[in-house]
Write a protein that holds these residues in place. Structure first.
Motif, PDB file in Angstrom:
ATOM      1  N   CYS C  79       0.885  -1.156   0.000  1.00 23.45           N
ATOM      2  CA  CYS C  79       0.000   0.000   0.000  1.00 23.45           C
ATOM      3  C   CYS C  79       0.919   1.201   0.000  1.00 23.45           C
ATOM      4  CB  CYS C  79      -0.888   0.009   1.245  1.00 23.45           C
ATOM      5  SG  CYS C  79      -1.905   1.507   1.316  1.00 23.45           S
ATOM      6  N   TRP C  80       0.752   2.092  -0.970  1.00 19.64           N
ATOM      7  CA  TRP C  80       1.611   3.264  -1.078  1.00 19.64           C
ATOM      8  C   TRP C  80       1.331   4.141   0.142  1.00 19.64           C
ATOM      9  CZ3 TRP C  80       3.926   7.854  -1.762  1.00 19.64           C
ATOM     10  CH2 TRP C  80       5.011   7.930  -2.651  1.00 19.64           C
ATOM     11  N   GLY C  81       2.297   4.216   1.019  1.00 21.68           N
ATOM     12  CA  GLY C  81       2.150   4.851   2.322  1.00 21.68           C
ATOM     13  C   GLY C  81       2.888   3.979   3.333  1.00 21.68           C
ATOM     14  N   ASP C  82       3.199   2.741   2.896  1.00 25.15           N
ATOM     15  CA  ASP C  82       3.992   1.823   3.708  1.00 25.15           C
ATOM     16  C   ASP C  82       3.450   1.764   5.144  1.00 25.15           C
ATOM     17  OD1 ASP C  82       5.414   1.829   1.336  1.00 25.15           O
ATOM     18  OD2 ASP C  82       7.157   2.885   2.119  1.00 25.15           O
ATOM     19  N   PRO C  83       2.137   1.430   5.286  1.00 22.72           N
ATOM     20  CA  PRO C  83       1.481   1.552   6.598  1.00 22.72           C
ATOM     21  C   PRO C  83       2.068   0.619   7.658  1.00 22.72           C
ATOM     22  CG  PRO C  83       0.023   0.501   5.005  1.00 22.72           C
ATOM     23  CD  PRO C  83       1.218   0.944   4.241  1.00 22.72           C
ATOM     24  N   GLY C  84       2.481   1.174   8.757  1.00 22.03           N
ATOM     25  CA  GLY C  84       2.959   0.380   9.876  1.00 22.03           C
ATOM     26  C   GLY C  84       4.331  -0.217   9.682  1.00 22.03           C
ATOM     27  N   ILE C  85       5.101   0.297   8.746  1.00 16.61           N
ATOM     28  CA  ILE C  85       6.337  -0.382   8.376  1.00 16.61           C
ATOM     29  C   ILE C  85       7.355  -0.422   9.518  1.00 16.61           C
ATOM     30  CG2 ILE C  85       7.511   1.615   7.334  1.00 16.61           C
ATOM     31  CD1 ILE C  85       8.306  -0.439   5.059  1.00 16.61           C
ATOM     32  N   GLU C  86       7.386   0.619  10.354  1.00 18.24           N
ATOM     33  CA  GLU C  86       8.340   0.582  11.473  1.00 18.24           C
ATOM     34  C   GLU C  86       7.967  -0.543  12.447  1.00 18.24           C
ATOM     35  OE1 GLU C  86       6.312   3.120  10.854  1.00 18.24           O
ATOM     36  OE2 GLU C  86       7.414   5.018  10.611  1.00 18.24           O
ATOM     37  N   ALA C  87       6.685  -0.748  12.689  1.00 20.26           N
ATOM     38  CA  ALA C  87       6.263  -1.843  13.559  1.00 20.26           C
ATOM     39  C   ALA C  87       6.567  -3.193  12.923  1.00 20.26           C
ATOM     40  CB  ALA C  87       4.768  -1.724  13.860  1.00 20.26           C
ATOM     41  N   ALA C  88       6.352  -3.276  11.624  1.00 24.62           N
ATOM     42  CA  ALA C  88       6.660  -4.523  10.930  1.00 24.62           C
ATOM     43  C   ALA C  88       8.131  -4.877  11.108  1.00 24.62           C
ATOM     44  CB  ALA C  88       6.307  -4.394   9.447  1.00 24.62           C
ATOM     45  N   ARG C  89       8.993  -3.865  11.074  1.00 22.81           N
ATOM     46  CA  ARG C  89      10.430  -4.113  11.227  1.00 22.81           C
ATOM     47  C   ARG C  89      10.796  -4.486  12.662  1.00 22.81           C
ATOM     48  NH1 ARG C  89      11.746   0.570   6.814  1.00 22.81           N
ATOM     49  NH2 ARG C  89      11.791  -0.857   5.030  1.00 22.81           N
ATOM     50  N   GLU C  90       9.926  -4.135  13.598  1.00 23.07           N
ATOM     51  CA  GLU C  90      10.175  -4.544  14.983  1.00 23.07           C
ATOM     52  C   GLU C  90       9.851  -6.015  15.228  1.00 23.07           C
ATOM     53  OE1 GLU C  90       9.270  -0.283  17.305  1.00 23.07           O
ATOM     54  OE2 GLU C  90       7.677  -1.748  17.053  1.00 23.07           O
ATOM     55  N   ILE C  91       8.795  -6.505  14.588  1.00 20.81           N
ATOM     56  CA  ILE C  91       8.289  -7.831  14.977  1.00 20.81           C
ATOM     57  C   ILE C  91       8.904  -8.975  14.187  1.00 20.81           C
ATOM     58  CG2 ILE C  91       6.116  -6.963  15.906  1.00 20.81           C
ATOM     59  CD1 ILE C  91       4.769  -7.731  13.283  1.00 20.81           C
ATOM     60  N   THR C  92       9.741  -8.662  13.240  1.00 21.44           N
ATOM     61  CA  THR C  92      10.441  -9.719  12.502  1.00 21.44           C
ATOM     62  C   THR C  92      11.851  -9.233  12.203  1.00 21.44           C
ATOM     63  OG1 THR C  92      10.500 -11.052  10.490  1.00 21.44           O
ATOM     64  CG2 THR C  92       9.554  -8.865  10.280  1.00 21.44           C
ATOM     65  N   SER C  93      12.761 -10.172  12.051  1.00 28.36           N
ATOM     66  CA  SER C  93      14.087  -9.753  11.591  1.00 28.36           C
ATOM     67  C   SER C  93      14.226  -9.963  10.090  1.00 28.36           C
ATOM     68  CB  SER C  93      15.182 -10.502  12.353  1.00 28.36           C
ATOM     69  OG  SER C  93      15.010 -11.878  12.179  1.00 28.36           O
ATOM     70  N   LYS C  94      13.208 -10.520   9.460  1.00 21.77           N
ATOM     71  CA  LYS C  94      13.216 -10.635   8.001  1.00 21.77           C
ATOM     72  C   LYS C  94      13.073  -9.243   7.381  1.00 21.77           C
ATOM     73  CE  LYS C  94      12.765 -15.116   8.591  1.00 21.77           C
ATOM     74  NZ  LYS C  94      11.446 -15.745   8.476  1.00 21.77           N
ATOM     75  N   PRO C  95      13.669  -9.026   6.214  1.00 22.64           N
ATOM     76  CA  PRO C  95      13.517  -7.709   5.575  1.00 22.64           C
ATOM     77  C   PRO C  95      12.050  -7.377   5.285  1.00 22.64           C
ATOM     78  CG  PRO C  95      15.247  -8.962   4.493  1.00 22.64           C
ATOM     79  CD  PRO C  95      14.564  -9.911   5.449  1.00 22.64           C
ATOM     80  N   VAL C  96      11.705  -6.135   5.488  1.00 18.75           N
ATOM     81  CA  VAL C  96      10.370  -5.632   5.168  1.00 18.75           C
ATOM     82  C   VAL C  96      10.542  -4.449   4.214  1.00 18.75           C
ATOM     83  CG1 VAL C  96       8.226  -4.664   6.072  1.00 18.75           C
ATOM     84  CG2 VAL C  96       9.551  -6.275   7.467  1.00 18.75           C
TER      85      VAL C  96
END
Lengths: 251, 251, 251, 251, 251, 251
Positions: C79-96
């Protein structure tokens, strides 16, 4: 669907052959199966780039590697500083990737703040200007320079590793870095050892650029010829070989 | 106290001889009595600079004019874009003045906002980057590009004047410009006519740079050799004449 | 060396199934041979994201798609806006990878200035904030909004194409854009037709993100867990399923 | 061609007479042969400027020195902070140069980064705002304040020199300064000794401004009267002498 | 708990008495019950502030209203431009609120982007500098100047309203404004009619500042005397009444 | 004129009840007589917000407190970070105030530079982004993080005070802070003790926000519904209660 072979030419910005070999090794190790990479160095220019003077004298030779090329699908400028990249984008419609910009984009997707760890103290201003050109200054925790010359990074890998570890640890502990960008093509190949020691992502700029170039080719993209990067105007260019004359680029 | 003669070398960034003559005329007309000015052009490089490609190919020839010089007290880079100026500052401790920066500093002391009126539409990005490098972007009302090539500005002064008046009027009326910076050395000499027509200050960049260079010489200043602008490191530079080798700069 | 299969999960930010299918088609068409892609949509959240309200309600469902995943090597937020991307990067160590950031990095390597052409006028501020977050505001020529809702972009492709052409032409002619970024996942698949009509590079954000995610996986990179993106602190989270509790992320 | 005499009036921003004498000595020593300089101080205002309060109370007296002048070709505001300079540019069409801006432009042509070394710690914010107004914040390595009052700089030159050396050395070693700007008119005359000790360019702001003013006069430039700096509107101004009434400025 | 009476002094920056009355009316209408407001004008200074010259001549008289005050709990500078506010914060520890900053903070909480609609075209640069000083430039959609003088805003309310409506509509339709800040104390009292016509929030800067001053008083806050805003140094100030001498501020 | 009662709802961003009580106590102590305040906490979401993950999971519950409200005149988001504030402004036309923005505006009126002193080291990036969103980054001397968790601030007030004093002293002595903003709602109530110890203004963000909300209500202001903050588009929102469906907001 089988993907066609993608041909990438990496241009070491320096005329130092061992560095070309090192860059090539890193690139070959990371490329996709159907990517063909050749790594070259300019015919003219300084052994290593450590000043604005070195950089400007390197650029004609770097551009020549693009001008004389007939078969590559994309080009990589393998000197952190992306020397002459705007001109490279003018003389070809093939994608051109700088290793500095590629590494910063990768770092930006892995960490909230990163530092660039690099060579001689005198290059600080060059490095800051390169970061500024990408627009990512606000994400940069610090630039950490060292006493390493570019050629040192090739010749004494153990000492180089040691110095990079110390500088990176300062960046992490004092400046708030959460990832490290290696600010010199000559440091390529050390990233795994550094990552193991530091516990944060360490970006090898050459590897990052290979992925960016492959990506642009597979996306089928060309450089915009609309305004800034259109072909240079045709005119006489004194003291350069005929292939440098802009008319040679026109269809 | 009688002031000693100040010797300034102006380096036209282009290899176009008539532009050298025009630049020289402007400079001679504005210099102080005890200033001696010579205006030269590079042995190598493009007839005119209208792209990043042109600019990068011009730089080695520009730097050579500094390297081979033995008698000047200061140098002026007479191409709006100040090509290679950081490298110029590395290879000499004499002051080096770019005509772009000089004109913007002058404009800043005369007007709250100014516009740069210049040549081909494709140079917009180059011009914006030059302004950015000086730090004065926030004071810039607009960049107005035209259909004028650099050589046009030399060859048809009447048409050039006409086009510059129209572009400047748009900058004043629509963009909020209160002064105009002429963004090409080839426009030197037209500033008085433009000023008469426009009613706002019009800055000739060549004249501005002559005053800046004279000022730095009379102040007795040298370029800082502390870090960024120290002499280039000594190393092999392939494909360039011996005088380009950095060891030739060392005492 | 044979490269291992790379598994990427694309998370459509919207709960609209036809858009998931469209995103998936674009992604499958551009992926490398040894990449496996699945495209999903959240269980909860709005049909389409066109306001900050929509975006914030979509984020828990987006994050759940990462939390419940056990097999992907990387994630794409589509989704153009990258919603919640900082949280996504917290909950996984896989690249987001966010599709907005990915598209802007690609555009930056192809053009000096680009515009984002997107949906409803009300999203202008959201889009500007997204660009600001990447740091690339200075390279953005303009944001051009339209009367297109997100669902419109899926349902009437001909009208959508028409509106995007008109908005893009204004961006190119009036704002100085030299490339176009499509600012909505729903526009994926239209980039080739637009490119043919406009004559400048047009970036499909989904395709750009697929390449970025493949790149990060093949580079062997993980998200930095040093500070900002470390695992969330363990605590009670009321009203959410047990898998949302941070202790479920800890080894 | 013989150049006509150029008359410059320097206005010490402080009402402290010994500082006027010191400023004058620096200016007379650096002027061109055919420049005539007089240095004055306001009739009203504080002995020295070390706070915003001091600065604002000094401005009417500074402006009065311009209002009552009938023979100068240019004006210099000799207080680092350029107090009231926008108003000065409104009430005369003669060029007005501030010593702060002049010194920063000179520093910018000599060094990649510079620091301002100045008086009391409390002036840090004033100094930062002055740098911000010129647009050169990104080139500033640091502002180093000291325990020196403005009058101290006049009264104990040895101690002043000592303190300035220590502060400058910190700026060079810790902040990355490659040149030093002396941030107070009272420090004028110490630059040569400092330069000898520090090994980097040290800019005396008074001398820099003399050169800038001479330059603008010889270029034949006037302040733009187009918009911002046009003559003040005519109206009643209570409690000020008749010569302060704007109608006195109108032809 | 009963709240103690809060005494606020509003200082009209202009010496025009009808404007003082208008400001006072707006303030009395919006104050809390237990707030006592007096509105004054300086003894010295211009009838209206429409240039930097006017502003600087107004400041001593504005500051005098603070110096001579013995009973207020907070001060409001009622001229959009917040003239001399840093000095005001030095000479008292009572809170000092500028109407410009207060109005921008309020606008920021109500709209994503706002425009300032104000008086004469010549004040554009002053207004932009005021916005810059608050740090909110990125939230400003535009500054719309008009042909209205400050005194016009008082004398012909109908024509003023008409001109403000037209300028505001352009800001909303062309510049993306979602709220309007009235950029002159003289426009106070027109906000309700404007809001009714425009359909977006319209901020009266005087009312905004009254609320900010009341807030700071009830929070029990004083201006920081730690560094920048400490009391001015004691020294002779020529040509000003004894109460202007800094020693008069010291306990 | 008697002022009508103003009803404010404060929404603790965390689901931790003791923090709600603490926030409420601070708010009740500082409110105007005719203000009625209720303080609530979300039904869903994390006990405390210390990561982007916590923040995003808290937002739906925060918004629900606005959606279900029928009687408040204004809302306060009581979590430093102002979580979901743009969405809050979309779903109501009542003023919405974030405690972070409110505290920064207050600080800006009291000090030239301020620092934010806050909880865990990992929140540095969140805090910097919040400051960036208000536009006040240039006024921020530093962000000082500590080892305090959000719940620590509630549970051990003595230790909390001690740690805040130490961090604030570093901000004042090393970073140039002239005031301190407490960067967590849980620190509310400690500001007086801190102020007494530090000698500079200390801003409690909850109290600051109460004053801002009262101000906006008494000014009679509503959030702009013109573009960015208009009501969310009507569409299906899966997995949320009916009151979350946008159509429930429409008249």
């Amino acid at each position: 669907m089988a993907q066609p072979t993608c041909h990438i030419k990496i241009i070491n910005g320096n005329t130092c052959q061992p560095m070309t070999a090192n860059i090539n090794a890193s690139a070959q190790a990371i490329k996709f199966l159907n990517t063909e990479i050749i790594t070259v160095q300019p015919q003219t220019g300084p052994e290593s780039i450590e000043s604005f003077y070195d950089e400007y004298l390197a650029i004609p030779g770097i551009l020549e590697q693009i001008i004389l090329d007939t078969s590559s699908d994309a080009f990589i400028l393998a000197c952190w500083g992306d020397p002459g990249i705007e001109a490279a984008r003018e003389i070809t419609s093939k994608p051109v990737v700088g290793i500095a910009e590629a590494s910063l984009y990768m770092a930006n997707m892995l960490a909230a703040k990163w530092s660039v760890v690099t060579t001689l103290h005198r290059v600080r201003d060059m490095v800051e200007k390169t970061i500024q050109k990408t627009g990512l200054t606000a994400r940069c925790a610090s630039v950490r320079t060292t006493k390493l010359s570019v050629l040192d990074t090739e010749q004494d890998r153990t000492a180089t590793l040691d110095i990079l570890i110390k500088a990176s640890q300062l960046a992490i502990q004092q400046d708030g870095a959460e990832a490290i960008c290696l600010g010199c093509a000559g440091m390529s190949g050390l990233e795994k050892q550094l990552e193991a020691r530091l516990g944060v992502p360490v970006i090898d700029a050459v590897a990052a650029a290979v992925k960016m170039a492959e990506s642009l080719v597979h996306l089928g993209k060309s450089t915009s010829k609309h305004l800034t990067y259109r072909l240079p105007e045709q005119k006489e260019i004194k003291g350069y070989n005929p292939h440098f004359q802009a008319q040679s680029f026109y269809p």
